[in-house]
Write a protein that holds these residues in place. Structure first.
Motif, mmCIF file in Angstrom:
data_model
loop_
_atom_site.group_PDB
_atom_site.id
_atom_site.type_symbol
_atom_site.label_atom_id
_atom_site.label_comp_id
_atom_site.label_asym_id
_atom_site.label_seq_id
_atom_site.Cartn_x
_atom_site.Cartn_y
_atom_site.Cartn_z
ATOM 1 N N ALA A 63 0.835 -1.206 0.000
ATOM 2 C CA ALA A 63 0.000 0.000 0.000
ATOM 3 C C ALA A 63 0.866 1.251 0.000
ATOM 4 N N ASN A 64 0.336 2.310 -0.569
ATOM 5 C CA ASN A 64 0.889 3.644 -0.409
ATOM 6 C C ASN A 64 -0.059 4.379 0.517
ATOM 7 N N VAL A 65 0.470 4.869 1.628
ATOM 8 C CA VAL A 65 -0.335 5.643 2.568
ATOM 9 C C VAL A 65 -0.067 7.114 2.285
ATOM 10 N N TYR A 66 -1.109 7.828 1.891
ATOM 11 C CA TYR A 66 -1.011 9.259 1.621
ATOM 12 C C TYR A 66 -1.464 9.997 2.867
ATOM 13 N N TYR A 67 -0.734 11.048 3.241
ATOM 14 C CA TYR A 67 -1.095 11.799 4.438
ATOM 15 C C TYR A 67 -0.897 13.286 4.207
ATOM 16 N N HIS A 68 -1.629 14.078 4.996
ATOM 17 C CA HIS A 68 -1.594 15.532 4.896
ATOM 18 C C HIS A 68 -1.774 16.114 6.294
ATOM 19 N N ASN A 69 -0.753 16.790 6.788
ATOM 20 C CA ASN A 69 -0.845 17.491 8.067
ATOM 21 C C ASN A 69 -1.519 18.826 7.785
ATOM 22 N N ARG A 70 -2.728 19.007 8.293
ATOM 23 C CA ARG A 70 -3.506 20.201 8.010
ATOM 24 C C ARG A 70 -3.297 21.306 9.036
ATOM 25 N N CYS A 71 -2.398 21.094 9.986
ATOM 26 C CA CYS A 71 -2.111 22.103 11.006
ATOM 27 C C CYS A 71 -0.744 22.740 10.757
ATOM 28 N N LYS A 72 -0.481 23.844 11.467
ATOM 29 C CA LYS A 72 0.772 24.569 11.320
ATOM 30 C C LYS A 72 1.931 23.838 12.000
ATOM 31 N N ALA A 73 1.668 23.222 13.145
ATOM 32 C CA ALA A 73 2.716 22.540 13.913
ATOM 33 C C ALA A 73 2.977 21.131 13.372
ATOM 34 N N ALA A 74 4.167 20.626 13.630
ATOM 35 C CA ALA A 74 4.525 19.262 13.234
ATOM 36 C C ALA A 74 3.854 18.259 14.172
ATOM 37 N N HIS A 75 3.511 17.089 13.641
ATOM 38 C CA HIS A 75 2.894 16.022 14.419
ATOM 39 C C HIS A 75 3.481 14.689 13.991
ATOM 40 N N TYR A 76 3.279 13.658 14.818
ATOM 41 C CA TYR A 76 3.770 12.321 14.518
ATOM 42 C C TYR A 76 2.628 11.450 14.000
ATOM 43 N N LEU A 77 2.951 10.624 13.017
ATOM 44 C CA LEU A 77 1.982 9.703 12.445
ATOM 45 C C LEU A 77 2.497 8.282 12.665
ATOM 46 N N LYS A 78 1.620 7.412 13.178
ATOM 47 C CA LYS A 78 2.002 6.030 13.462
ATOM 48 C C LYS A 78 1.146 5.085 12.621
ATOM 49 N N LEU A 79 1.812 4.176 11.908
ATOM 50 C CA LEU A 79 1.141 3.122 11.148
ATOM 51 C C LEU A 79 1.303 1.823 11.927
ATOM 52 N N ASP A 80 0.202 1.272 12.396
ATOM 53 C CA ASP A 80 0.212 0.002 13.122
ATOM 54 C C ASP A 80 0.150 -1.113 12.073
ATOM 55 N N LEU A 81 1.263 -1.824 11.899
ATOM 56 C CA LEU A 81 1.377 -2.821 10.834
ATOM 57 C C LEU A 81 1.283 -4.234 11.389
ATOM 58 N N ARG A 82 0.671 -5.101 10.632
ATOM 59 C CA ARG A 82 0.506 -6.496 11.015
ATOM 60 C C ARG A 82 1.761 -7.290 10.648
ATOM 61 N N GLY A 83 2.293 -8.045 11.605
ATOM 62 C CA GLY A 83 3.404 -8.934 11.326
ATOM 63 C C GLY A 83 4.776 -8.296 11.318
ATOM 64 N N ARG A 84 4.915 -7.054 11.756
ATOM 65 C CA ARG A 84 6.221 -6.391 11.789
ATOM 66 C C ARG A 84 6.174 -5.130 12.643
ATOM 67 N N ARG A 85 7.316 -4.455 12.752
ATOM 68 C CA ARG A 85 7.382 -3.232 13.555
ATOM 69 C C ARG A 85 6.518 -2.137 12.938
ATOM 70 N N ASP A 86 5.955 -1.314 13.812
ATOM 71 C CA ASP A 86 5.158 -0.186 13.350
ATOM 72 C C ASP A 86 6.069 0.861 12.719
ATOM 73 N N LYS A 87 5.492 1.671 11.824
ATOM 74 C CA LYS A 87 6.220 2.809 11.258
ATOM 75 C C LYS A 87 5.717 4.051 11.970
ATOM 76 N N CYS A 88 6.625 4.869 12.411
ATOM 77 C CA CYS A 88 6.264 6.113 13.080
ATOM 78 C C CYS A 88 7.206 7.196 12.579
#
Length: 124
Positions: A63-88
């Motif tokens: 999959a390609n996960v598309y994301y858009h931070n709609r706020c001015k400040a930076a934020h963290y995004l976490k992908l909870d993945l099955r069968g392996r380490r999460d991406k953050c």
């Protein structure tokens, strides 16, 4: 437009699509099971805090996960993945981008989704 003309037009389009697919795919070619069964993966969309995200599965649940931070400040995004380490990862303010999620390792069945959840978190 009358119903008979609409049906004729739909029939011509369907026939043209069938002819094109027959030319593009030789008879001895192998077709992935998902394509052969007519399975269509739907688009998953959502918003978590300031981050809007979407993804749709491709071949073998990559999959390609598309994301858009709609706020001015930076934020963290976490992908909870099955069968392996999460991406953050950190997403800068007002940034749009994408991240590729590879298929689940061969040990696990490839008939189940790779992504369990997508959410904004306070830290990685």
């Amino acid at each position: 437009m009358s119903a008979s003309r609409t049906a004729l037009r739909v029939g011509l389009v369907t026939a043209a699509a069938a002819a094109a697919s027959a030319l593009a795919c030789p008879a001895n070619a192998t077709v992935p099971a998902a394509a052969a069964s007519g399975t269509v993966h739907t688009m998953e969309r959502g918003v978590s805090g300031c981050i809007a995200w979407s993804y749709s599965y491709g071949y073998a649940y990559s999959a390609n996960v598309y994301y858009h931070n709609r706020c001015k400040a930076a934020h963290y995004l976490k992908l909870d993945l099955r069968g392996r380490r999460d991406k953050c990862f950190k997403v800068a303010g007002h940034k749009k981008s994408k991240v590729y999620v590879a298929p689940v390792p061969i040990v696990l069945p490839s008939t189940q989704p790779t992504i369990r959840s997508v959410k904004q978190v306070t830290h990685c």
